[in-house]
Design an enzyme around this catalytic site. Sequence first.
Site, PDB file in Angstrom:
ATOM      1  N   ASP A 144      -7.892  38.693   5.666  1.00 48.41           N
ATOM      2  CA  ASP A 144      -8.859  39.703   6.076  1.00 48.41           C
ATOM      3  C   ASP A 144      -8.304  41.087   5.734  1.00 48.41           C
ATOM      4  O   ASP A 144      -7.139  41.383   5.985  1.00 48.41           O
ATOM      5  CB  ASP A 144      -9.097  39.577   7.580  1.00 48.41           C
ATOM      6  CG  ASP A 144     -10.157  40.520   8.088  1.00 48.41           C
ATOM      7  OD1 ASP A 144     -11.311  40.406   7.639  1.00 48.41           O
ATOM      8  OD2 ASP A 144      -9.839  41.365   8.937  1.00 48.41           O
TER       9      ASP A 144
ATOM     10  N   GLU B 245      -9.781  39.989   0.999  1.00 48.97           N
ATOM     11  CA  GLU B 245     -10.590  41.189   0.808  1.00 48.97           C
ATOM     12  C   GLU B 245      -9.694  42.300   0.267  1.00 48.97           C
ATOM     13  O   GLU B 245      -8.838  42.818   0.994  1.00 48.97           O
ATOM     14  CB  GLU B 245     -11.198  41.632   2.132  1.00 48.97           C
ATOM     15  CG  GLU B 245     -12.230  40.661   2.693  1.00 48.97           C
ATOM     16  CD  GLU B 245     -12.814  41.174   3.994  1.00 48.97           C
ATOM     17  OE1 GLU B 245     -14.040  41.335   4.063  1.00 48.97           O
ATOM     18  OE2 GLU B 245     -12.040  41.411   4.938  1.00 48.97           O
TER      19      GLU B 245
END
Length: 876
Positions: free
Chosen positions: A474, A511
């Site tokens: 993340d 990400e």
Amino acid sequence: MDLTRQRAHWIDRSTLVWRFEGPVGDRRCDLVWSPDAALEIIDGALVGPHETLPLRVRPGGLSTEQRSRWPHLADHTAFTVEADVDTIKTALRGQVAVTARDEGGWLLVATGAQLPGVLDDVYADAVHADLGCRFHDDGGVTISVWAPTAHWVALEWWPPDGTDGDPEVLGMWRDDRTGVWRVDGDWGWTGRRYRFRVEVYHPATQRIETMSVTDPYSIALTANSTHSIVANLLDPLLIPADWTALRKPRAVTPARAQVYEVSVRDFSSYDRSVPEPRRGTFAAFATPNSAGMRHLRRLADAGTTHLHLLPAFDFATVPELRAEQAEPSGDLTALPPDSADQQARIAEIRDRDGYNWGYDPLHYSVPEGSYSTDPDGPRRITEFREMVAALNGVGLRVVMDVVYNHTVAGGVNHHSVLDRIVPGYYHRLLADGRVADSTCCANTAPEHAMMGKLVVDSVLRWAVDYKVDGFRFDLMGHHPKANILAVRAALDRLTPQQDGVDGRAVLIYGEGWDFGEVAGNQRFVQASQHQLAGTGVGTFNDRLRDAVRGGQAFENNPRSQGYATGLFTDPNGDDVNGPPDHQRARLLFQHDLIKIGLTGNLASYRFVASSGQSVTGGSYYYNGSPAGYCASPGECVSYVDAHDNEILFDTLAFKLPPSLAPLERARMQLLALSFTVLGQGMGFVAAGSERLRSKSLDRNSFDSGDWFNAIRWDPTEGNGFGLGLPPAWDNQDKWSFAGPLLADPLLVPDPDVIEWTVARYLELLRIRRDSPLFGLDTAVEVQDRVSFPLSGPAETPGVITMRLSGVEDVVVVFNAVPATVTQKLPRLRGGAFDLHPHQKAGGDERLSQSAFDPATGIFTVPARSVAVFTGTSLRG
């Protein structure tokens, strides 16, 4: 003067930096510390007993190496600290400040100091320490915690059968070289509950605090994570049958991977074929004949390779015991499809229900308790392992979504674990010492040695002890590139012979967004999209996503169209899309972005753009940044939806003309999904998009409860559309768009349309599975074998034709136009091409009308279809 802020930075044992306003030459600067946190500013004077070290301005400033390590401090004034290491370690265990005085000794400035740099320097050996609970072959147990700034640390100790009453307190001894505190025992400690009692200065309160804290390296936890538990992950009681002999599905390269993303809770919370106690838990995946597992088996057989689980580590915002989880009041099914009542009732209990995505880490290396049938103890360990084994058994490897970029809280909050043990270290601090929160929570600092170590150690725990096959990071751009590469290197060292795991087969992607206090490499070289090229680490391709969907992730007007949502070809009439000529130009620009995406978003790939010019992916720009940034196709994660933002069906509901029938919407959904399946690189889809799953237009359903999130595997129960207006807390600005759509029964697909869509998606997966041309491993192969023969200004808007050359030729025609189209490829005249056998044997009557005329080289493809042709050409 403000001691509650830390504007100075002690970066190593001999260097402190501080940004001054005005000249420094006539000031006397000192490093001061108080072991008892007694420093105060009273009437402009520093009071309280303290020790002092003079600071000397370093004329040359920071060295080149220091500037490289601390780029955001490069323009600060540098001071030399002259003290032996024992004095420094003593100072670090107290309240540290920096002062500046005039020639007369009058105090001009006083501020606290940030300490992570000097802690990393003087306790450098700590990165080699074993932390947490360790069992030894000789029958011993060691429990260790890194707490170099603590005055003392003790172990609070409860029996295995509960945590009632006052704990027994065991003293721990400190290794002054590493700052690690430890206590030794034996295997008889198994099952006991414990916490650390830590006495330490905390800058958040400006005083010495005594706090009871769980173990950051916990192996097992009690319900609601109140206590750590002594547990041995090699204990036979925690190991499922055949776990040590678990056979993994065949490994694939990242370029061949097809990933299916799902929340543990979403997967089974509404699946009536799962026994009620198992719904929403790890155990649901070990229910072999459930509707959900049958569907996963179909996906795996067709070519899906990995199941990506949203955060499944211990997180903070959900009561873990079912009896404590609140439910919305009343019968939500009886409410109108465009009602505001459903979300209002969920709002009343959303902080107390059993639902959250889990991006709020508490303990990084323990399975989440609310996903276990028994969260109070080690059962969550066994059930997680049983889940991995069951998923491997149906042919799927397992990816974990990991969130090391932030914690749910910092300071002395009861959910703060790391920051109550080493205050001010594990989190990234801004210029004045406040904790950065650009990731929406308290940002961690993996650039600090021991936070970076925690990331690596935790990943290895999941890979070795839980046999997890991949990690999705993340907000990976908030990590240093070096930290992610350290994870990759640590995994690569794992071998089946020594560790039971082939670490080289473990995926890493994440990400790679570039924002916040670290943006533009302000603090370190980031693990962001452009900077990971050549590492083999994958990043999500937002260029392809935006071109296919239209608009951008956080658009205000959800009616902005894209390639698969009707721009120019199916205009919805909203002014946001502009006049037809503008739409046409924008659509052709989207063609180019999609082509770059179909090649694995390669920076080096050369093709003819819609302008007629020969360009490379890296020289073609999107939002001021190169569209192509990958060095190899496996570094590209192609997706058109994920848990974030509207799921694909809801995006199409907003953007397509409302009059479009459900089956036509399904065709456009397949068109969008086809880019994740038939392109180069890793394909990624949100669970249920292949079956038209909706979240009733909710763009951010992280806390919207089961009602908006659960997958409805039974198509007779609908697809989730029309469950009420999406939650006001993150969607109310779109209610004027959403209300009329949700009230329209014609937008709800019938069960046969849902099943039709699943069948067509499986056909696409099988096509990819059976051809080596989809999923090439190198940029050279892609350049040699993938082409777009009709690219250029004359290309038909809404139609992309891709050719793949190998032992056999493959031609793919993506047709977003609401009419039959023809595509003439003169070089293929005289060749023999036919609709792919998987599509030819399918049940799509419209697609069966696809044809190739060898006399002219013309391919004919019906409206809103993706046609894959295979065959041979005479001309190469």
